[in-house]
Write a protein that holds these residues in place. Structure first.
Motif, PDB file in Angstrom:
ATOM      1  N   ARG A 181       0.860  -1.184   0.000  1.00  0.00           N
ATOM      2  CA  ARG A 181       0.000   0.000   0.000  1.00  0.00           C
ATOM      3  C   ARG A 181       0.897   1.236   0.000  1.00  0.00           C
ATOM      4  O   ARG A 181       2.094   1.133   0.308  1.00  0.00           O
ATOM      5  CB  ARG A 181      -0.965   0.025   1.197  1.00  0.00           C
ATOM      6  N   VAL A 182       0.277   2.384  -0.287  1.00  0.00           N
ATOM      7  CA  VAL A 182       1.045   3.634  -0.327  1.00  0.00           C
ATOM      8  C   VAL A 182       1.041   4.278   1.059  1.00  0.00           C
ATOM      9  O   VAL A 182       0.017   4.296   1.737  1.00  0.00           O
ATOM     10  CB  VAL A 182       0.441   4.594  -1.376  1.00  0.00           C
ATOM     11  N   LEU A 214       3.184   7.794   3.280  1.00  0.00           N
ATOM     12  CA  LEU A 214       3.988   9.004   3.071  1.00  0.00           C
ATOM     13  C   LEU A 214       5.238   8.920   3.942  1.00  0.00           C
ATOM     14  O   LEU A 214       5.134   8.707   5.156  1.00  0.00           O
ATOM     15  CB  LEU A 214       3.186  10.258   3.437  1.00  0.00           C
ATOM     16  N   PHE A 224       4.246   6.938   9.356  1.00  0.00           N
ATOM     17  CA  PHE A 224       3.322   6.839  10.495  1.00  0.00           C
ATOM     18  C   PHE A 224       2.040   6.132  10.075  1.00  0.00           C
ATOM     19  O   PHE A 224       1.592   6.277   8.932  1.00  0.00           O
ATOM     20  CB  PHE A 224       3.018   8.235  11.054  1.00  0.00           C
ATOM     21  N   THR A 225       1.472   5.423  11.041  1.00  0.00           N
ATOM     22  CA  THR A 225       0.284   4.635  10.718  1.00  0.00           C
ATOM     23  C   THR A 225      -0.442   4.206  11.983  1.00  0.00           C
ATOM     24  O   THR A 225      -0.067   4.587  13.097  1.00  0.00           O
ATOM     25  CB  THR A 225       0.677   3.409   9.856  1.00  0.00           C
ATOM     26  N   SER A 248      -3.460  -1.719  12.318  1.00  0.00           N
ATOM     27  CA  SER A 248      -3.816  -1.925  10.908  1.00  0.00           C
ATOM     28  C   SER A 248      -3.241  -3.252  10.402  1.00  0.00           C
ATOM     29  O   SER A 248      -2.437  -3.903  11.088  1.00  0.00           O
ATOM     30  CB  SER A 248      -3.268  -0.778  10.060  1.00  0.00           C
ATOM     31  N   ARG A 249      -3.639  -3.611   9.210  1.00  0.00           N
ATOM     32  CA  ARG A 249      -3.096  -4.844   8.606  1.00  0.00           C
ATOM     33  C   ARG A 249      -1.569  -4.764   8.481  1.00  0.00           C
ATOM     34  O   ARG A 249      -0.855  -5.706   8.838  1.00  0.00           O
ATOM     35  CB  ARG A 249      -3.712  -5.040   7.224  1.00  0.00           C
ATOM     36  N   LYS A 250      -1.072  -3.620   7.967  1.00  0.00           N
ATOM     37  CA  LYS A 250       0.379  -3.493   7.773  1.00  0.00           C
ATOM     38  C   LYS A 250       1.110  -3.641   9.093  1.00  0.00           C
ATOM     39  O   LYS A 250       2.165  -4.261   9.184  1.00  0.00           O
ATOM     40  CB  LYS A 250       0.719  -2.166   7.075  1.00  0.00           C
ATOM     41  N   GLN A 269      -8.363   1.600  11.518  1.00  0.00           N
ATOM     42  CA  GLN A 269      -7.816   1.306  10.188  1.00  0.00           C
ATOM     43  C   GLN A 269      -7.724  -0.185   9.875  1.00  0.00           C
ATOM     44  O   GLN A 269      -7.248  -0.970  10.685  1.00  0.00           O
ATOM     45  CB  GLN A 269      -6.426   1.937  10.054  1.00  0.00           C
ATOM     46  N   SER A 270      -8.187  -0.527   8.698  1.00  0.00           N
ATOM     47  CA  SER A 270      -8.146  -1.871   8.107  1.00  0.00           C
ATOM     48  C   SER A 270      -9.280  -2.788   8.572  1.00  0.00           C
ATOM     49  O   SER A 270      -9.409  -3.903   8.079  1.00  0.00           O
ATOM     50  CB  SER A 270      -6.815  -2.603   8.351  1.00  0.00           C
TER      51      SER A 270
HETATM   52  C1  FMN Z   1      -1.040   8.983  -1.352  1.00  0.00           C
HETATM   53  C2  FMN Z   1      -1.394   8.114  -0.171  1.00  0.00           C
HETATM   54  C3  FMN Z   1      -0.748   8.322   1.030  1.00  0.00           C
HETATM   55  C4  FMN Z   1      -1.043   7.526   2.126  1.00  0.00           C
HETATM   56  N1  FMN Z   1      -0.343   7.711   3.289  1.00  0.00           N
HETATM   57  C5  FMN Z   1      -0.567   6.892   4.342  1.00  0.00           C
HETATM   58  C6  FMN Z   1       0.254   6.979   5.514  1.00  0.00           C
HETATM   59  O1  FMN Z   1       1.219   7.760   5.588  1.00  0.00           O
HETATM   60  N2  FMN Z   1      -0.048   6.152   6.548  1.00  0.00           N
HETATM   61  C7  FMN Z   1      -1.072   5.234   6.480  1.00  0.00           C
HETATM   62  O2  FMN Z   1      -1.288   4.526   7.459  1.00  0.00           O
HETATM   63  N3  FMN Z   1      -1.825   5.107   5.379  1.00  0.00           N
HETATM   64  C8  FMN Z   1      -1.596   5.902   4.304  1.00  0.00           C
HETATM   65  N4  FMN Z   1      -2.345   5.759   3.153  1.00  0.00           N
HETATM   66  C9  FMN Z   1      -3.406   4.733   3.123  1.00  0.00           C
HETATM   67  C10 FMN Z   1      -2.745   3.356   2.856  1.00  0.00           C
HETATM   68  O3  FMN Z   1      -2.393   3.236   1.505  1.00  0.00           O
HETATM   69  C11 FMN Z   1      -3.647   2.200   3.263  1.00  0.00           C
HETATM   70  O4  FMN Z   1      -4.887   2.265   2.614  1.00  0.00           O
HETATM   71  C12 FMN Z   1      -3.905   2.164   4.782  1.00  0.00           C
HETATM   72  O5  FMN Z   1      -2.754   2.512   5.516  1.00  0.00           O
HETATM   73  C13 FMN Z   1      -4.371   0.774   5.219  1.00  0.00           C
HETATM   74  O6  FMN Z   1      -3.398  -0.173   4.858  1.00  0.00           O
HETATM   75  P1  FMN Z   1      -3.333  -1.628   5.524  1.00  0.00           P
HETATM   76  O7  FMN Z   1      -4.765  -2.115   5.646  1.00  0.00           O
HETATM   77  O8  FMN Z   1      -2.532  -2.477   4.596  1.00  0.00           O
HETATM   78  O9  FMN Z   1      -2.694  -1.488   6.876  1.00  0.00           O
HETATM   79  C14 FMN Z   1      -2.041   6.535   2.023  1.00  0.00           C
HETATM   80  C15 FMN Z   1      -2.675   6.312   0.800  1.00  0.00           C
HETATM   81  C16 FMN Z   1      -2.328   7.080  -0.283  1.00  0.00           C
HETATM   82  C17 FMN Z   1      -2.994   6.789  -1.610  1.00  0.00           C
END
Ligand code: FMN
Length: 215
Positions: free
Chosen positions: A64-65, A67, A79-80, A84-86, A143-144
């Motif tokens: 996934r993306v 920042l 940061f997250t 979450s899944r990740k 999240q997730s």
């Molecule tokens: C441009 C962009 C930036 C993102 N930045 C973050 C970030 O910094 N942290 C984050 O947790 N998710 C970010 N996301 C959302 C993740 O891509 C993802 O949907 C979310 O973290 C859940 O992922 P997971 O279920 O695999 O844990 C971003 C998505 C996009 C498209």
């Protein structure tokens, strides 16, 4: 073939100055910093966006993306939500890969290494720097996990807004991870797919060495 202005600009840039041995720095983080600054100026979208790959201990991958927020001394931080899944995958298998695609420069950078949580103080500092809406959103989002209706999330946001008219503290379930780069690869496009690639690797004494790779 679709040609955009940045693409034409990049072709000129690459034609004018291919990426080669003379561009390599002893520490790849210094080269990353140069490319980062260049991407900051030329990317139409956010140059800090990168793909984060994680996997379960059994080897099932997911990507996934995110920042990238800092990269001091080879420590690449994002940061997250820690639930979450990740995060689940990183806690069970603390290794990850990041991949940047800076399309306007026809460049890609790949980073691989072990991962650990950043300190609470580092997460607090970043959390405090975020806009209020993002802080509320971070608290409200589980999240997730499944969300039956969007309304539930919006009500949770309103509840948190009401509960915290002043300072909004960072929740325990939200914070940073740092990838300690063990491998960094720099890729820049060239005509006929004869691209230039250099990969740096850190040895047991933490010294970097590099090799050119076939494209
Ligand atoms: C441009 C962009 C930036 C993102 N930045 C973050 C970030 O910094 N942290 C984050 O947790 N998710 C970010 N996301 C959302 C993740 O891509 C993802 O949907 C979310 O973290 C859940 O992922 P997971 O279920 O695999 O844990 C971003 C998505 C996009 C498209």
């Amino acid at each position: 073939m679709k040609l955009s202005l940045p693409f034409l600009g990049s072709l000129f840039h690459i034609g004018a100055r291919p990426f080669g041995e003379r561009d390599l720095t002893a520490d790849p983080v210094d080269l990353f910093a140069l490319w980062w600054e260049r991407a900051r100026k030329s990317e139409i979208f956010d140059h800090t966006a990168c793909t984060l790959a994680t996997s379960t201990p059994e080897g099932a991958p997911s990507a996934r993306v995110v920042l990238l927020k800092s990269f001091q001394k080879g420590r690449f931080v994002f940061f997250t939500n820690y639930e979450s899944r990740k995060a689940g995958e990183l806690e069970a298998n603390p290794r990850a890969a990041l991949c940047f695609h800076w399309a306007s420069l026809l460049r890609q950078v790949r980073i691989v290494g072990p991962v650990e949580r950043v300190s609470g103080a580092e997460s607090d500092a970043y959390f405090r720097s975020r806009p209020r809406g993002s802080r509320v959103g971070a608290i409200a989002s589980r999240q997730s996990r499944p969300l039956a209706q969007r309304k539930i999330l919006e009500e949770e946001v309103a509840r948190i807004e009401g509960a915290h008219p002043g300072e909004i503290p960072r929740p325990d379930f939200w914070g940073g991870y740092a990838i300690s780069a063990q491998q960094i690869e720099f890729w820049q496009a060239r005509v006929s797919r004869l691209h230039d690639r250099f990969v740096y690797e850190k040895n047991a004494e933490s010294a970097w060495s590099w090799r050119r790779l076939y494209p």
